[in-house]
Design a protein around this motif. Sequence first.
Motif, PDB file in Angstrom:
ATOM      1  N   CYS B 121       0.804  -1.468   0.175  1.00  0.00           N
ATOM      2  CA  CYS B 121       0.173  -0.059   0.041  1.00  0.00           C
ATOM      3  C   CYS B 121       1.038   0.953  -0.144  1.00  0.00           C
ATOM      4  N   ARG B 124       2.029   1.734  -3.413  1.00  0.00           N
ATOM      5  CA  ARG B 124       0.812   2.154  -3.765  1.00  0.00           C
ATOM      6  C   ARG B 124       0.679   4.063  -4.099  1.00  0.00           C
ATOM      7  N   ILE B 153      -6.778   2.540   2.027  1.00  0.00           N
ATOM      8  CA  ILE B 153      -7.010   1.342   0.993  1.00  0.00           C
ATOM      9  C   ILE B 153      -6.485   0.070   1.772  1.00  0.00           C
ATOM     10  N   ILE B 184      -7.095   4.962  -7.828  1.00  0.00           N
ATOM     11  CA  ILE B 184      -6.861   4.450  -6.680  1.00  0.00           C
ATOM     12  C   ILE B 184      -8.640   3.761  -6.901  1.00  0.00           C
ATOM     13  N   TYR B 188      -9.554  -0.196  -7.859  1.00  0.00           N
ATOM     14  CA  TYR B 188      -9.930  -0.806  -7.293  1.00  0.00           C
ATOM     15  C   TYR B 188     -11.881  -0.673  -7.057  1.00  0.00           C
TER      16      TYR B 188
END
Lengths: 251, 255
Positions: B121, B124, B153, B184, B188
């Motif tokens: 994460c 990311r 997240i 994102i 997602y």
Amino acid sequence: MQGLFTSFFKNVGRYAMLMSRVFVLPDRWRETVRRTFQEMSALGLNSLGIVVIISIFMGVIMIIQMKLNFSNPFLPPYTTGMATREMLLLEFSSTVMSLILAGKVGSNIASEIGTMRITEQIDAMEIMGVNSANYLIFPKITAMVTMMPLLCIVSMAMGFLGGYSVGWFSEIITTQEFELGLQFGFRPFYVFYGIIKCVVYGFLIASVSSYYGYYVHGGALDVGRSSTEAVVNSSVLILLADIVLTNFLLA
Amino acid sequence: MIELVDVHKSFDGNEVLKGVSAVLEEGKTNLIIGQSGSGKTVLMKSVIGLHRIDSGKILYDGRDLPSMRFKQVKSLRREMGMLFQGGALFDFMTVEQNVEFPLTMFSNLIKIERERRVRECLSRVNLKESCFRLHPSEISGGMQKRVAIARAIVLNPRYLFCDEPNSGLDPYSSLIIDRLIHEITEEYKMVTVINTHDMNSVMEIGDNIVFINKGTKEWQGSSQQLLDSGNALLDDFVFASDLFKKVKQAARLQQ
């Protein structure tokens, strides 16, 4: 006057509601245990220094004061040591020490939780689904309830050490007189009495200070204000609890 | 999808939300915009459940939040991620521990797996490894926002809420944060709701914009539709500055 009553009952109600959220099963026991040990160190062990220093000095001062005031030739010489022992065991090492710790630990707890509130850290926990009251406050209360009796015992021991040191370094009282005073008419229950009081005081300091921190609104000034309120109110509650416990346990 | 149906909310008799209805879509960045005091923060907090609404429905994929029991709310909250205005990072934890916190509380992953997910994460959101062991006070505001996104997240939420994600950031850092949130959201397939009055964000990532004025929904549409909304109040708010007036004129000329 009416506003004062309303405010009092509002605070009592909110405090009860907060405690009902604190005393539930934690989401993760391991995390709670880990945090409890951290708090025991931060709130308890970090207070050891101030407890030791104040207790030694109070032991010394009490002996000097007692000796000055018990100048009656009809009183036996061990009266000074005995009176000092009773003062230390019954009130000083529990109540007075707790009042001092309410200032140190209480303001620490209220400002820490209050800052977390105004910087939205508590909201962040709530959004995640974490019971913030349980996660933050339960370890503090557990830590204080377990560490306060230990601090009380340390305070008693250090107070006696202070008394002894007067015998070692001056001619105000001899160590034999002091020892005899310590032993004369000693009731072991008084030690437990002090410890029981400290458990209650530990709970009051941690829970009341957490309450004032948890419901802060506004900014840095309000955190400071809540920290002061936490100290004042937990001190008043300690004194009220002292009256109740003394009546209940000794009367 | 989050659906708001006739949401009302008052404080001490003062009605802040006067029947707001809107649809916040999946895989899109849904922006709530409006002047200060228009009720957008109250709307956001009501949608999350931090404020209890007086009447109406807030449907999370058909599940009505206000009528849920405590346990159901708790379970729904595990599907939510939130990026607060100031980051709201826990200052007694390091960057790594902050991101790991939701995993520690709600997942059954072992330590190595948790660490792997934390690193994933943080990478990311393009955070350097040298920052992982620092405390929030030791990193910049932009970095703090990125850590907060990583924390939001880490549990793969279905719903992401951002309260003024660009406040206090320079234009370049704002752009990076905006693009990151947009990427994102698409990656997602989340329902992302952003509360903002940053017009750059509106133009850059406004897939679905809800304009709130005095507690009511005044307009809803995309950033492309914004130029020709025909709504005077919206035009006054969005194109308040000379720069944006010129942008609008240039866009019209191009058309």
